[in-house]
Enzyme design. Structure first.
Site, PDB file in Angstrom:
ATOM      1  N   HIS A  10      -1.618  71.294  -8.319  1.00 20.16           N
ATOM      2  CA  HIS A  10      -0.450  70.432  -8.538  1.00 20.16           C
ATOM      3  C   HIS A  10       0.473  71.046  -9.590  1.00 20.16           C
ATOM      4  O   HIS A  10       1.497  70.449  -9.936  1.00 20.16           O
ATOM      5  CB  HIS A  10      -0.889  69.056  -9.047  1.00 20.16           C
ATOM      6  CG  HIS A  10      -1.553  68.184  -8.008  1.00 20.16           C
ATOM      7  ND1 HIS A  10      -1.115  68.100  -6.702  1.00 20.16           N
ATOM      8  CD2 HIS A  10      -2.613  67.329  -8.110  1.00 20.16           C
ATOM      9  CE1 HIS A  10      -1.890  67.244  -6.040  1.00 20.16           C
ATOM     10  NE2 HIS A  10      -2.792  66.766  -6.868  1.00 20.16           N
ATOM     11  N   SER A  14       2.468  55.071  -2.952  1.00 21.97           N
ATOM     12  CA  SER A  14       1.146  55.686  -2.863  1.00 21.97           C
ATOM     13  C   SER A  14       0.543  55.915  -4.250  1.00 21.97           C
ATOM     14  O   SER A  14      -0.639  55.656  -4.474  1.00 21.97           O
ATOM     15  CB  SER A  14       1.257  57.016  -2.105  1.00 21.97           C
ATOM     16  OG  SER A  14      -0.011  57.550  -1.841  1.00 21.97           O
ATOM     17  N   TYR A  56       6.418  66.140   4.135  1.00 22.38           N
ATOM     18  CA  TYR A  56       5.426  65.297   4.804  1.00 22.38           C
ATOM     19  C   TYR A  56       6.003  64.661   6.069  1.00 22.38           C
ATOM     20  O   TYR A  56       5.360  64.630   7.122  1.00 22.38           O
ATOM     21  CB  TYR A  56       4.961  64.215   3.829  1.00 22.38           C
ATOM     22  CG  TYR A  56       3.894  63.298   4.354  1.00 22.38           C
ATOM     23  CD1 TYR A  56       2.551  63.663   4.319  1.00 22.38           C
ATOM     24  CD2 TYR A  56       4.215  62.041   4.880  1.00 22.38           C
ATOM     25  CE1 TYR A  56       1.566  62.815   4.792  1.00 22.38           C
ATOM     26  CE2 TYR A  56       3.234  61.185   5.356  1.00 22.38           C
ATOM     27  CZ  TYR A  56       1.911  61.578   5.309  1.00 22.38           C
ATOM     28  OH  TYR A  56       0.947  60.735   5.781  1.00 22.38           O
TER      29      TYR A  56
END
Length: 324
Positions: free
Chosen positions: A134, A164, A220
């Site tokens: 990350h 999320s 995504y």
């Protein structure tokens, strides 16, 4: 005389004391290090990763914004790279291991005391090695930037990412008291793990434009829309394109099915246990939908995030689809 490890621990402890910090809603605190906020349970690993990781030209790094499709992209990348080794879907490692175990995060790998042992372990991994991270592009080790290793990056529209993040935080930390409005506020200010997310996305975005053979930038929403196209695109980028024979034999479809949200969510290996001693595997699978944010955002929240996105991403050419 202090041991090398003892001296390093002392230096890192003093470094932490000197860094700005904010309360986090998953980890105890976030520390501002090299212009990005890192969770307290990752910062030591990030520092060691930067100091000690030696990339190989054949390495593949799956880099992501948290809660943006990391689990899915790790599975797809692992399956694409290893399709010759594990041609049968009946005994595939993804059926018995979580993708975060098969593609471990480098900042977690280096959160250890005995670095030399860890480096020895890493050097013995079958190539191509595939890792996750990350960590923002500016903070990656020199060896990653200067070698010929490849980076596959994914991010997600901020509306769904915030929802999320908020739900993931609540599940992993029942004591989290942040409302979704407060989560949005922190996100917009950039005070989130591995954030500011804007700078995180733009770092990889700009590098993918400047050096397209080094960084493949994915969204995504686009993967969800045309997964077949992007599985082929990832394979081409990693210099292992599918042959006509593979395509006609359904290899691409098999990989897509093996790594599908429904398939992974229902595997026993993903229903129990933890990743990195902290995060429950079952919480990595919620809905996997585009546009679920409409069930959580008020008009005021929509306006705030839309204005922030316009301000932060203006002129970059980076934009997002926020509904199916």
């Amino acid at each position: 005389m202090a041991s090398t490890e003892g001296l390093q621990a002392y230096e890192e402890e003093n470094l932490l004391l000197s860094l700005p910090k904010e309360k986090d809603w998953i980890a105890q605190h976030l520390y501002l290090f090299q212009d990005f906020w890192y969770p307290s349970n990752f910062i030591e690993g990030v520092i060691n990763f930067q100091k000690h990781f030696q990339a190989k030209d054949s390495d593949v790094i799956v880099a992501t914004v948290p809660k943006s499709g990391t689990t899915w992209l790790k599975a797809l990348t692992f399956a694409i790279l290893n399709r010759q080794r594990f041609s049968s879907s009946h005994n595939h490692p993804l059926l018995t291991s979580n993708s975060h175990e098969l593609v471990p995060p480098l900042e977690l790998i280096f959160h250890v005391d005995n670095i030399q042992d860890k480096l020895s372990d890493l050097s013995n991994i079958t190539e191509p090695r595939v890792f996750g991270t990350h960590v923002p592009f500016p903070s990656l080790p020199k060896s990653i930037k200067e070698s010929n290793c490849k980076i596959v990056y994914i991010c997600r529209n901020p509306f769904d990412t915030i929802v999320s993040l908020w739900i993931f935080a609540n599940k992993n930390n029942p004591l989290n008291e942040l409302t979704i409005e407060e989560t949005l506020e922190k996100y917009c200010k950039g005070i989130v793990g591995f954030g500011p997310t804007w700078e995180h996305m733009l770092g990889y975005w700009k590098e993918s434009i400047a050096n397209p053979n080094k960084v493949l930038f994915l969204k995504y929403e686009e993967l969800k829309e045309d997964i077949n196209f992007y599985v082929k695109r990832v394979a081409e980028f990693l210099d292992c394109p599918f042959t006509e024979e593979e395509e006609s034999n359904g290899v691409i479809e098999n990989i897509i099915n093996l790594c599908s949200f429904e398939k992974m969510k229902n595997l026993e290996v993903n229903k129990s246990g933890t990743v990195g001693r902290k995060y429950e595997k079952k919480y990595f699978f919620r809905k996997g939908e585009v546009g679920d944010w409409v069930n959580y955002f008020s008009p005021a929240m929509i306006e705030k995030l839309s204005k922030t996105m316009e301000e932060k991403l203006s002129g970059s050419g980076l934009s997002f689809k926020t509904s199916p």
